[in-house]
Design an enzyme around this catalytic site. Structure first.
Site, PDB file in Angstrom:
ATOM      1  N   ASP A   1      -2.005  -9.833 -35.830  1.00 48.17           N
ATOM      2  CA  ASP A   1      -2.865 -10.134 -36.976  1.00 48.17           C
ATOM      3  C   ASP A   1      -2.746  -9.006 -38.004  1.00 48.17           C
ATOM      4  O   ASP A   1      -2.532  -7.847 -37.634  1.00 48.17           O
ATOM      5  CB  ASP A   1      -4.315 -10.253 -36.476  1.00 48.17           C
TER       6      ASP A   1
ATOM      7  N   HIS B   1       4.795 -10.929 -43.341  1.00 44.98           N
ATOM      8  CA  HIS B   1       5.312 -11.731 -42.225  1.00 44.98           C
ATOM      9  C   HIS B   1       6.723 -11.285 -41.845  1.00 44.98           C
ATOM     10  O   HIS B   1       7.068 -11.227 -40.669  1.00 44.98           O
ATOM     11  CB  HIS B   1       5.309 -13.221 -42.581  1.00 44.98           C
TER      12      HIS B   1
ATOM     13  N   LEU C   1      12.828 -11.268 -18.273  1.00 44.14           N
ATOM     14  CA  LEU C   1      11.530 -11.392 -18.952  1.00 44.14           C
ATOM     15  C   LEU C   1      11.376 -12.832 -19.449  1.00 44.14           C
ATOM     16  O   LEU C   1      12.343 -13.432 -19.921  1.00 44.14           O
ATOM     17  CB  LEU C   1      11.512 -10.442 -20.163  1.00 44.14           C
TER      18      LEU C   1
HETATM   19  C1  FPP Z   1      -1.261 -12.809 -38.913  1.00 47.68           C
HETATM   20  O1  FPP Z   1      -1.266 -12.246 -40.172  1.00 47.68           O
HETATM   21  C2  FPP Z   1      -0.028 -13.353 -38.549  1.00 47.68           C
HETATM   22  C3  FPP Z   1       0.366 -14.652 -38.322  1.00 47.68           C
HETATM   23  C4  FPP Z   1       0.236 -15.777 -39.223  1.00 47.68           C
HETATM   24  C5  FPP Z   1       1.050 -14.898 -37.061  1.00 47.68           C
HETATM   25  C6  FPP Z   1       2.212 -14.005 -36.766  1.00 47.68           C
HETATM   26  C7  FPP Z   1       3.377 -14.232 -37.613  1.00 47.68           C
HETATM   27  C8  FPP Z   1       4.357 -13.343 -37.743  1.00 47.68           C
HETATM   28  C9  FPP Z   1       4.388 -12.036 -37.042  1.00 47.68           C
HETATM   29  C10 FPP Z   1       5.455 -13.697 -38.685  1.00 47.68           C
HETATM   30  C11 FPP Z   1       6.733 -13.917 -38.046  1.00 47.68           C
HETATM   31  C12 FPP Z   1       6.677 -14.675 -36.805  1.00 47.68           C
HETATM   32  C13 FPP Z   1       7.756 -15.242 -36.269  1.00 47.68           C
HETATM   33  C14 FPP Z   1       7.706 -15.773 -34.884  1.00 47.68           C
HETATM   34  C15 FPP Z   1       9.010 -15.326 -36.997  1.00 47.68           C
HETATM   35  P1  FPP Z   1      -2.230 -12.842 -41.252  1.00 47.68           P
HETATM   36  O2  FPP Z   1      -1.401 -13.551 -42.254  1.00 47.68           O
HETATM   37  O3  FPP Z   1      -3.296 -13.665 -40.600  1.00 47.68           O
HETATM   38  O4  FPP Z   1      -2.816 -11.530 -41.831  1.00 47.68           O
HETATM   39  P2  FPP Z   1      -4.219 -11.347 -42.593  1.00 47.68           P
HETATM   40  O5  FPP Z   1      -5.298 -11.698 -41.602  1.00 47.68           O
HETATM   41  O6  FPP Z   1      -4.195  -9.903 -42.950  1.00 47.68           O
HETATM   42  O7  FPP Z   1      -4.187 -12.250 -43.780  1.00 47.68           O
END
Ligand code: FPP
Length: 229
Positions: free
Chosen positions: A15, A32, A127
């Site tokens: 997150d 991301h 894994l």
């Molecule tokens: C949270 O950040 C993240 C997500 C939406 C999920 C995880 C996604 C990634 C790590 C991107 C790449 C993933 C893959 C598998 C290629 P947020 O956008 O909710 O952050 P915020 O709460 O600060 O807005």
């Protein structure tokens, strides 16, 4: 139960990508992109860890469809590119890839990519790497119960559910959530029943293997009693 239960199954709620990008005056998508690189490093850490058998990452929840279309499209493209690149690591390091969640909602080419990577890595043994995609914990439990009913079961035990889940490998030993939010957000509800929970303020793109290592040291200092004394 020993106080030093080995860490077998690690689960991570990644997150803070958006906030990381905002703090730097960048577009959320950059967060991301950086986040995907961190998944790569953490996977390598898990491969080299002596006891971790499974790592499960929460990449896309059933609630994430509420985001702007442009961000969703970016995430889908990033996922496709990420899996294409990561196949090399999975094969080199003997990692079996598995997706959980309802991936039928994704485009046909992306579904195909997911199935291909699963198929090509299914015999790898070092894994098990699980990516939760369009995943919701309650839906997983409800689907499991419905599948058991369809198989003719009239009374359903905890053991029946545990072994019929999409993630039957093992309960989660340690859950980490980054970015300071203290919620489970419908992640692995069944499998988290006895997990140790760890919340860090670090935003996911700033997370790294050194911090994970420190968290694992803390995990080993905690006494897991599983309801006993
Ligand atoms: C949270 O950040 C993240 C997500 C939406 C999920 C995880 C996604 C990634 C790590 C991107 C790449 C993933 C893959 C598998 C290629 P947020 O956008 O909710 O952050 P915020 O709460 O600060 O807005």
């Amino acid at each position: 139960m020993s106080k030093n239960t080995p860490l077998r199954h690690l689960a991570i709620i990644m997150d803070g990508n958006g906030r990381w990008a905002k703090q730097k005056g960048l577009n959320r998508t950059k967060g991301h992109e950086e986040g995907a690189k961190v998944i790569h490093d953490i996977t390598e850490y898990c491969v080299n860890h002596p006891t971790i058998e499974t790592v499960t990452f929460y990449a896309f929840s059933t609630e994430n469809w509420k985001r702007p279309k442009i961000e969703i499209e970016f995430l889908m493209k990033l996922l496709d590119k990420y899996l294409q690149n990561e196949l090399l690591l999975f094969q080199e390091k003997n990692v079996a890839f598995k997706a959980i969640g309802d991936i039928k909602a994704f485009s046909k080419p992306l579904q195909q990519r997911i199935y291909d990577v699963q198929e090509q890595t299914k015999n790898n043994t070092k894994l098990t790497y699980v990516l939760a995609l369009n995943y919701g914990g309650r839906a997983e439990i409800a689907d499991t119960v419905n599948r058991l009913i369809a198989q003719g079961k009239t009374t359903i035990s905890e053991k029946d559910i545990s072994s019929a889940l999409q993630t039957p490998y093992s309960d989660v030993d340690l859950l980490i959530r980054t970015s300071g939010e203290m919620r489970l957000s419908n992640f692995l509800l069944w499998q988290l029943s006895y997990s140790e929970l760890y919340f860090t303020q670090t935003l996911w793109p700033d997370f790294n293997a050194a911090e994970l290592d420190e968290i694992i040291q803390h995990y080993h200092q905690r006494k897991r009693r599983f309801g006993g004394l």
